[in-house]
Scaffold this motif. Sequence first.
Motif, PDB file in Angstrom:
ATOM      1  N   GLU A 108      12.698  18.723  26.109  1.00  0.00           N
ATOM      2  CA  GLU A 108      13.972  19.550  26.467  1.00  0.00           C
ATOM      3  C   GLU A 108      15.660  19.397  24.746  1.00  0.00           C
ATOM      4  N   ARG A 111      14.803  21.984  22.436  1.00  0.00           N
ATOM      5  CA  ARG A 111      15.105  23.289  23.575  1.00  0.00           C
ATOM      6  C   ARG A 111      16.679  23.196  23.116  1.00  0.00           C
ATOM      7  N   ARG A 112      17.809  22.543  23.428  1.00  0.00           N
ATOM      8  CA  ARG A 112      18.862  22.027  23.317  1.00  0.00           C
ATOM      9  C   ARG A 112      19.441  22.051  22.183  1.00  0.00           C
ATOM     10  N   ASP A 114      18.046  24.204  20.405  1.00  0.00           N
ATOM     11  CA  ASP A 114      18.056  25.858  19.557  1.00  0.00           C
ATOM     12  C   ASP A 114      17.161  25.768  18.748  1.00  0.00           C
ATOM     13  N   LEU A 163      21.790  14.724  28.146  1.00  0.00           N
ATOM     14  CA  LEU A 163      21.503  16.476  27.761  1.00  0.00           C
ATOM     15  C   LEU A 163      22.001  17.480  28.017  1.00  0.00           C
ATOM     16  N   ARG A 164      23.402  17.826  28.841  1.00  0.00           N
ATOM     17  CA  ARG A 164      23.960  18.118  29.068  1.00  0.00           C
ATOM     18  C   ARG A 164      25.034  17.880  27.576  1.00  0.00           C
ATOM     19  N   SER A 168      24.587  21.532  20.167  1.00  0.00           N
ATOM     20  CA  SER A 168      23.313  22.899  20.811  1.00  0.00           C
ATOM     21  C   SER A 168      23.194  22.711  19.604  1.00  0.00           C
TER      22      SER A 168
END
Length: 184
Positions: A108, A111-112, A114, A163-164, A168
């Motif tokens: 995760e 993915r965050r 990118d 994670l937020r 990115s």
Amino acid sequence: MDRLAEALRDRELLVVLDNCEHVIDVSAQVADAVTGRCPGVRVLCTSREPLAITGETLYPVGPLRTPPADVPVDRAPDFPALRLFVQRASAVRPGFALTAGNLPTVAEVRRRLDGLPLAIELACARLTLRSAGPPGPAPSRVTCRPLSGPAPAPVTTPPPAALRRAPSGRGTPHPGSRGEGRAR
């Protein structure tokens, strides 16, 4: 510049200038002077911005392939983003390995980010990954280590708030900022 060019003039070698975006003008001057006066010297620069000098060739580095959410541990090495993460995390935390317990969190995070190599490098430089308890499917923990002061308490998987807040890598403003600055 003259002393550098004189020292390198008759040599055949590769000069690497890393993170040139922080000193783009000076990097361009050095690269231009060396390549113009030293025929056997090649210069490799890493930068988010071109140097804009004669003879410059750009090789953009795109995102690395990231895994789907349900990737099994035995398929993780098939994904360059996870391989890079494991290499860099191992440098920070010797013995680090992907497990069934930490793979969802690691995937995760990747993915965050990118799959951007620089974002992965920076994240691993700032993160210490730990597995709680014995080896196996124990919950993973992600701890950000500040440069000074006491370390914060670990966040047990899943860490959605952490994670937020993860960058990115695409110029997304940090929550609470006004979104100023330019996107990269």
